[in-house]
Enzyme design. Structure first.
Site, PDB file in Angstrom:
ATOM      1  N   GLU A 218      22.477   0.239 -25.409  1.00 30.59           N
ATOM      2  CA  GLU A 218      23.469  -0.589 -26.068  1.00 30.59           C
ATOM      3  C   GLU A 218      23.072  -2.064 -26.054  1.00 30.59           C
ATOM      4  OE1 GLU A 218      25.817   2.696 -23.843  1.00 30.59           O
ATOM      5  OE2 GLU A 218      23.871   1.667 -23.718  1.00 30.59           O
TER       6      GLU A 218
ATOM      7  N   LEU B 275       3.932  31.293  -5.259  1.00 34.13           N
ATOM      8  CA  LEU B 275       4.940  30.246  -5.377  1.00 34.13           C
ATOM      9  C   LEU B 275       5.740  30.407  -6.666  1.00 34.13           C
ATOM     10  CD1 LEU B 275       6.089  27.626  -4.142  1.00 34.13           C
ATOM     11  CD2 LEU B 275       4.365  26.364  -5.458  1.00 34.13           C
TER      12      LEU B 275
END
Length: 350
Positions: free
Chosen positions: A46, A294
């Site tokens: 903004e 993993l």
């Protein structure tokens, strides 16, 4: 709002852990200002939007409508509240893509604007605005990082030789795509064997962008300090069960340190301990690159959001280490890049 999303995307890889946001100021159907959040810690969308208005158009700002892809903030962080800026500039019409789930905002910006007499329209292109900040929203709603799994496999489903010796599976073009994927996430995770036998640097050297924070699981601290993971180029965090630091505390400038150690206890699974630690460290996304054990741990626990699998359709090993087996997924995209087929998956909702 489509233009807001285009602008917001330009901040990818530079604004995390903040969200990507775009803003457009419109007067009588004409864009008189636009901006996006460019860099973490710097001006929000903004601010950049309003500051971009040409001198001859500044008098039109109070009569213009500002479009913002995410709810304007209402709190003082590294920058002042954007809601206050909008009110100060006398803007009477605000169109917001979606609410901000961050606890310091989460409706407060909209409330502040409406209390000041500003008309707020909410939910324009909401689905698209939510999607562009999937990492940010996952982090703040599920209290864990956004998790992307990645691996390369041969046509017969192998990721390496039986002796862990490295096999070049993906081609030069898809290798560059991998580095793009790395640049889009805040961190990248590998297991002990991957670190030891592949000795990866886990950087984005083949693609412009910020290197992710490197994470490695080394429960017994047996990895040698000569590995590229410990070259100091970018921070590395080591998850282990022997050493503990205070870096899990808030407001620690931990990312200036090359190597960290974290205590891993036995009351939670390793996957949940890792994601909990990353949440405490405000690391909003992680790319899990291997190895199979993993990756399969994240899959088996349903702790993932997206997966990118590269398959070399022209290479077969016969014998070797098996690739992970994905579960509960939906194919989103499939594309051929020379010898490689790249498939992107999305985890189905539980």
């Amino acid at each position: 709002m489509y233009r807001c999303l285009q602008l917001a995307q330009l901040g990818e890889g530079s604004v995390a852990p903040n969200p990507m946001v775009g803003a457009v100021l419109v007067y009588n159907g004409r864009i008189i200002g636009e901006g996006y959040h460019r860099q973490y810690g710097q001006a929000h969308a903004e601010v950049n939007c309003i500051n971009s208005v040409a001198d001859e158009d500044k008098s039109l700002i109070p009569e213009a409508t500002i479009y913002v892809s995410l709810e304007p903030c209402a709190h003082f962080g590294k920058t002042p509240p954007c809601a206050d800026l909008i009110i100060t500039k006398g803007i009477k019409q605000v169109v917001v893509g979606c609410r901000d789930p961050f606890s310091e905002v989460n409706g407060k910006g909209i409330e502040k604007l409406r209390a000041a007499g500003v008309s707020v329209t909410l939910g324009v292109l909401e689905k698209e605005c939510l999607a562009i900040n999937k990492r940010f929203f996952t982090f703040h709603t599920k209290h864990r990082p956004f998790i992307v799994l990645k691996w390369a496999q041969t046509a017969d489903g192998k990721i390496a030789n039986d002796d862990y010796s490295r096999v070049l599976i993906s081609n030069a073009y898809t290798n560059r795509l991998v580095h793009l994927w790395r640049s889009q996430q805040m961190s990248i995770l590998v297991g002990t064997n991957t670190a030891l036998y592949d000795d990866p640097s886990l950087t984005t050297r083949l693609w412009p962008g910020k290197d992710p924070i490197r994470l490695v699981v080394d429960m017994d601290l047996r990895l040698p300090s000569t590995l590229q993971l410990f070259d100091g180029v970018t921070p590395t965090i080591v998850f282990n069960k022997h050493k503990h630091t205070l870096q899990l505390q808030k407001n620690i400038d931990w990312y200036l340190v090359g190597l960290q150690s974290y205590q891993v206890t036995e009351d939670l699974s390793l996957v949940h301990q890792i994601t909990n630690a990353l949440y405490q460290l405000n690391i909003q996304s992680v790319l899990v690159e291997g190895g199979t054990r993993l990756l399969q741990s994240f899959i088996d626990e349903g702790m993932w959001d997206e997966a990118c699998v590269i398959t070399n359709e022209k290479l077969a090993l016969g014998e070797g280490l098996a690739a992970p087996i994905l579960k509960n997924h939906d194919l989103v995209l499939s594309q051929i890049v020379q010898s490689d087929c790249i498939r992107s998956y999305k985890k189905l909702l539980d």
